[in-house]
Enzyme design. Structure first.
Site, mmCIF file in Angstrom:
data_model
loop_
_atom_site.group_PDB
_atom_site.id
_atom_site.type_symbol
_atom_site.label_atom_id
_atom_site.label_comp_id
_atom_site.label_asym_id
_atom_site.label_seq_id
_atom_site.Cartn_x
_atom_site.Cartn_y
_atom_site.Cartn_z
ATOM 1 N N ASP A 15 0.854 -1.193 0.000
ATOM 2 C CA ASP A 15 0.000 0.000 0.000
ATOM 3 C C ASP A 15 0.884 1.235 0.000
ATOM 4 O O ASP A 15 1.533 1.552 1.006
ATOM 5 C CB ASP A 15 -0.902 -0.016 1.242
ATOM 6 C CG ASP A 15 -2.038 0.997 1.152
ATOM 7 O OD1 ASP A 15 -2.048 1.776 0.188
ATOM 8 O OD2 ASP A 15 -2.897 0.998 2.046
ATOM 9 N N ASP A 109 -2.634 1.968 -6.201
ATOM 10 C CA ASP A 109 -1.656 2.084 -5.127
ATOM 11 C C ASP A 109 -1.613 0.890 -4.188
ATOM 12 O O ASP A 109 -0.926 0.948 -3.163
ATOM 13 C CB ASP A 109 -1.907 3.359 -4.320
ATOM 14 C CG ASP A 109 -3.282 3.390 -3.690
ATOM 15 O OD1 ASP A 109 -4.160 2.620 -4.122
ATOM 16 O OD2 ASP A 109 -3.488 4.195 -2.753
ATOM 17 N N GLU A 110 -2.298 -0.195 -4.488
ATOM 18 C CA GLU A 110 -2.212 -1.354 -3.607
ATOM 19 C C GLU A 110 -2.379 -2.646 -4.382
ATOM 20 O O GLU A 110 -3.001 -2.692 -5.436
ATOM 21 C CB GLU A 110 -3.233 -1.270 -2.464
ATOM 22 C CG GLU A 110 -4.666 -1.262 -2.883
ATOM 23 C CD GLU A 110 -5.623 -1.278 -1.691
ATOM 24 O OE1 GLU A 110 -5.403 -2.060 -0.741
ATOM 25 O OE2 GLU A 110 -6.599 -0.518 -1.727
#
Length: 446
Positions: A15, A109-110
């Site tokens: 993350d 983003d993860e």
């Protein structure tokens, strides 16, 4: 795809920390160490991401931008740059695939990574996972200039919870023998699928933490919630999550739904809820770089009869306003007078998201109209298409970014990721020497 080995902490959840804001601070030296808010910048905007400096003031994701401005009027409010975020995301996902071919991106983003996919026979104990994860975090920092928090455990659930425990810039590896102790004090809402309605129902029966659910026993939760939900919740409360890490998945649709505590008959209320669901769906679409052509609603009546209505558009969309509008129109053809117990909104017929601006005001949720706020002075509307944070190039001054615009003028700060904080200049918004530009290239060797 086989489920993860629950006896080994070989599942990672990656993350990137305050991702959109962190990219802005990296590329704009004058914003480093200062509060930055990325999202809709107009009067009905919402916050997509806030830097940690902005979070100190109480600003968080999905907050109306007007409220954020009152909490921290001196923050930098930027419209967002999808191309810059996508470029960094591609770099990070590439590093993740060097760890294992089993990489499941969740958003820009993860992602999840299952280290067992390496197939090298390595035993993924705490020491081995820690070594690999720390090297990955260092590689991300060296390549992109950004920090990433990593959680590791025997399942997706534990890895996801672990990655959030010590953010930002942290690694938490949970040995399977210690996961029950880790989960026990956490609120029940940390379990996927437990929303506000389920949490309130559990609270009324004395369950507020994951540990209380685990101690209740399967039969008690089945009695309260039914066989499927009760058994699943009891397993998750003990960290048992058989979901595999699925690489290269191809989404066919994205949807969200809400089950109501009491049957609803007020059409305006249902329309507002449809708008909120549309925002959830389109946020997920934009995070995955997708758009869709077919809007669908799902309505379950008081007697459990379910109706589905859909509409195929002439173009793909990922804007919440458009999806919400079509959802409302589809809902208008359904009789709600006897009571509705569930409402869902979905988008299918997915394709790649082609628009350049992920976070434009046109994508803001209509539900923002429901927020009652004190009247405030509106910021000037951006002129000539200039948006705060936008990358630009000037014939004489070189590359920079838009600090603000309005009343026929545009203010630009000339700097980049490898320069000191730059000079500020103001131009006419139709200055022929000023033009939009691609995001600057971050060079880790600089």
């Amino acid at each position: 795809m086989p489920p993860p080995d629950p006896s080994r902490p070989g599942v990672l959840h990656l993350d990137l920390d305050a991702f959109f804001a962190a990219v802005e601070q990296r590329d704009k030296p004058s914003l480093r160490g200062k509060p930055v808010v990325v999202g809709g910048v107009g009067g009905r905007g919402v916050v997509a991401t806030a830097s940690y400096e902005a979070r100190v003031f109480g600003i968080g994701s999905a907050m109306p931008t007007g409220q954020a401005r009152r909490l921290c009027p001196n923050a930098a409010y930027l419209a967002g740059r999808f191309e810059a975020y996508r470029r960094v995301s591609s770099q990070v996902m590439g590093l993740a695939r060097e760890l294992s071919p089993l990489v499941e991106p969740v958003s820009l983003d993860e992602a999840y990574v299952d280290l067992s996919g390496r197939g090298d026979g390595r035993v993924w104990d705490v020491a081995a996972v820690t070594e690999v994860a720390e090297r990955f975090r260092a590689d991300v920092k060296a390549l992109t200039g950004l920090t990433v928090s990593v959680g590791a455990g025997g399942s997706k659930l534990v890895a996801k919870i672990a990655s959030d425990l010590r953010k930002p810039d942290a690694l938490v590896v949970v040995p399977p023998a210690e996961q029950a102790e880790l989960l026990a004090p956490l609120p029940v809402q940390r379990i996927p699928g437990v929303g506000s309605v389920s949490a309130e129902r559990l609270r009324r029966h004395g369950f507020t933490t994951i540990g209380e659910l685990a101690r209740a026993g399967e039969s008690e939760l089945v009695r309260l919630l039914g066989r499927a939900h009760g058994s699943g919740l009891w397993a998750l409360s003990r960290g048992i999550d058989p979901r595999p890490v699925v690489s290269e998945r191809e989404a066919k649709s994205v949807s969200a739904e809400e089950t109501f505590g009491v049957d609803l008959t007020d059409r305006r209320d249902l329309e507002h809820r449809a708008a909120r669901l549309a925002e959830r769906v389109t946020s997920r679409l934009r995070a995955q770089g997708l758009a869709g052509r077919t809007v669908t609603i799902k309505v379950r009546r008081y007697d459990f009869q379910t109706a589905n209505r859909s509409r195929t558009l002439q173009h793909a969309t990922s804007t919440s306003r458009e999806v919400a509008r079509h959802a409302r129109e589809l809902l208008s053809g359904i009789d709600v007078s006897d009571g509705i117990r569930l409402l869902g909104v979905g988008v299918s017929g997915l394709t790649g998201y082609a628009q350049a601006d992920l976070l434009s005001d046109a994508d803001e949720p209509e539900v923002a109209e429901l927020v009652e706020e004190e009247p405030e002075e509106e910021a000037p509307e951006p002129s000539a298409g200039w948006r705060p944070g936008q990358d630009v190039e000037h014939d004489d001054h070189g590359p920079g970014w838009v600090q603000g615009s309005g009343t026929g003028r545009v203010t630009v700060r000339f700097e980049g990721p490898h320069t000191p904080p730059g000079r500020i200049r103001t131009f006419a918004d139709d200055d022929p020497a000023l033009r939009p530009a691609d995001p600057p290239v971050y060079d880790p060797r600089a």
